[in-house]
Design an enzyme around this catalytic site. Sequence first.
Site, mmCIF file in Angstrom:
data_model
loop_
_atom_site.group_PDB
_atom_site.id
_atom_site.type_symbol
_atom_site.label_atom_id
_atom_site.label_comp_id
_atom_site.label_asym_id
_atom_site.label_seq_id
_atom_site.Cartn_x
_atom_site.Cartn_y
_atom_site.Cartn_z
ATOM 1 N N HIS A 68 49.319 33.516 35.512
ATOM 2 C CA HIS A 68 48.875 32.224 35.785
ATOM 3 C C HIS A 68 48.825 32.230 37.341
ATOM 4 O O HIS A 68 48.945 33.013 38.236
ATOM 5 C CB HIS A 68 49.864 30.956 35.535
ATOM 6 C CG HIS A 68 51.212 31.123 36.074
ATOM 7 N ND1 HIS A 68 52.043 31.996 35.674
ATOM 8 C CD2 HIS A 68 51.737 30.231 37.039
ATOM 9 C CE1 HIS A 68 53.158 31.719 36.388
ATOM 10 N NE2 HIS A 68 53.050 30.596 37.283
ATOM 11 N N THR A 96 43.867 33.222 40.085
ATOM 12 C CA THR A 96 43.054 34.027 40.573
ATOM 13 C C THR A 96 43.847 35.463 40.936
ATOM 14 O O THR A 96 45.109 35.153 40.906
ATOM 15 C CB THR A 96 42.580 33.905 41.865
ATOM 16 O OG1 THR A 96 43.587 33.287 42.878
ATOM 17 C CG2 THR A 96 41.396 32.600 41.724
ATOM 18 N N ARG A 97 43.072 36.626 40.724
ATOM 19 C CA ARG A 97 43.809 37.899 41.216
ATOM 20 C C ARG A 97 42.740 38.789 41.804
ATOM 21 O O ARG A 97 41.722 38.577 41.424
ATOM 22 C CB ARG A 97 44.127 38.643 39.756
ATOM 23 C CG ARG A 97 45.405 38.005 39.225
ATOM 24 C CD ARG A 97 46.687 38.261 39.694
ATOM 25 N NE ARG A 97 47.858 37.515 38.722
ATOM 26 C CZ ARG A 97 48.201 36.295 38.795
ATOM 27 N NH1 ARG A 97 47.302 35.434 39.447
ATOM 28 N NH2 ARG A 97 49.008 35.872 38.191
ATOM 29 N N LYS A 113 44.594 30.487 49.396
ATOM 30 C CA LYS A 113 45.898 31.006 48.512
ATOM 31 C C LYS A 113 46.634 32.369 49.139
ATOM 32 O O LYS A 113 45.751 33.325 49.593
ATOM 33 C CB LYS A 113 45.508 31.330 47.330
ATOM 34 C CG LYS A 113 46.681 31.852 46.295
ATOM 35 C CD LYS A 113 46.015 32.255 44.819
ATOM 36 C CE LYS A 113 46.846 33.155 44.002
ATOM 37 N NZ LYS A 113 46.430 33.534 42.666
ATOM 38 N N HIS A 119 53.676 40.331 48.487
ATOM 39 C CA HIS A 119 53.779 41.487 47.491
ATOM 40 C C HIS A 119 54.967 42.041 47.240
ATOM 41 O O HIS A 119 55.782 42.150 46.473
ATOM 42 C CB HIS A 119 52.827 42.459 47.610
ATOM 43 C CG HIS A 119 52.952 43.724 46.585
ATOM 44 N ND1 HIS A 119 52.561 43.338 45.128
ATOM 45 C CD2 HIS A 119 53.254 44.824 46.383
ATOM 46 C CE1 HIS A 119 52.613 44.553 44.595
ATOM 47 N NE2 HIS A 119 53.259 45.462 45.544
ATOM 48 N N CYS A 140 55.797 32.757 39.702
ATOM 49 C CA CYS A 140 55.504 33.633 38.628
ATOM 50 C C CYS A 140 56.448 34.900 38.486
ATOM 51 O O CYS A 140 57.355 34.923 39.373
ATOM 52 C CB CYS A 140 53.986 33.968 38.662
ATOM 53 S SG CYS A 140 53.665 35.041 40.037
ATOM 54 N N LYS A 155 43.817 43.401 37.489
ATOM 55 C CA LYS A 155 42.386 43.868 38.227
ATOM 56 C C LYS A 155 42.057 45.094 36.995
ATOM 57 O O LYS A 155 40.876 45.118 36.882
ATOM 58 C CB LYS A 155 42.266 44.473 39.437
ATOM 59 C CG LYS A 155 43.106 45.892 39.760
ATOM 60 C CD LYS A 155 43.203 46.232 41.312
ATOM 61 C CE LYS A 155 43.719 45.297 42.240
ATOM 62 N NZ LYS A 155 45.200 45.206 42.115
#
Length: 377
Positions: free
Chosen positions: A46, A49-50, A261, A265, A311, A344
């Site tokens: 969720h 976007t990625r 956004k 990482h 997430c 991706k």
Amino acid sequence: MENKVDVIIIGAGTMGLSSGYYLAKSGKSVLMLDAYEPPHTQGSHHGDTRLFRYAYTGDLVYNAMAVRAHELWNQLERESSSTLLIPSGVLNIAPDHDPLAEEKWNNALAFNLSVERMSTMEIKHRWPGFHLPKGYAGILERRAGYLLTEPVLHAYKVLAGQHGARLVTGAKVKHWEASGSGFIVHTATEKYETDQLVITTGAWANKTAGSIQPPVAAVRQVIGWFEAPDLFDVSQFPGFTLDTENGLYYGFPSKDGSGLKIGRHDWGTLIDPDAPLLPFQAGGTDEEILRQALQQYLPEASGRLIRGAACKYENTPDEDFIIDYHPEYKGVVLACGFSGHGFKFASAVGELISKLVNGDSIRYNLSAFRLDRFQHS
């Protein structure tokens, strides 16, 4: 047995739905089991976007799979009559002459990818929203962009069903066991029989892989959307990665007022995937680690926090995927540990899992994804 199928997929998130689609398309009878109704907020898919990008460091299998994934995303768009990949371009920013950036550049050239080197001044001229210190540079991937996560899952779910796959939700798997030449999978209320098994359970991988525990750690991550002016709109601003002395960030342009956004990482806290996920803490550490990067490198985008989300990452120790047969059962394929950069590749991973199940020839060298690599670490 009424509940007998060719393949059962445990975990119908991104990788599970993709695998179900390709397996059903290949002619297999497929049952997908999930504790939730995808898409949902309990996994790793969720957040709207990625990023989709090609230029990778590490094993060249990633570059090869990204090229194939792009072909398959385009194919999925045609088959589902939907827009799934937004070609915004992706700008990878790092200190000039950074060894990993050089490796990314060389790998991109090896695959004839459409990339462009950019200096700090060239970046600032083209995208005034970036405020980079001297000594930084960028690699622009022109054909890259970002994927829309919920439409992707919806497309796979619908198309898998059209090819005959069945999805059962609210079906948390308690355990599975070998039985004769196949396997029996137990939920709280049902028992299913299958010839082959695919395990794509994300952050729950080490709880669902039977007698083994893959080294996959569940990590809580956060993302935020911040109010930003028009110069950060998707019509004129790219997706980006930003490697700084303070951390590795990634971001997306604003679309229809969504806000810019951003996530980090290389940050996060270990969690039990079965425990309630702590919501995003506005005004606390969650917002602070994101706003810090905005204030330093994209100050005009450091506006009001529109919303935040938490997430799960599913990390391996080396951040490479695990895609392999179960060491005890050739009839079980394990795919997990996508470590915050797997979405991706989901189209290519689903196709790959289908080929592994069917015993078809594989176009990639999968040694980087073998489970037994951790026996030597």
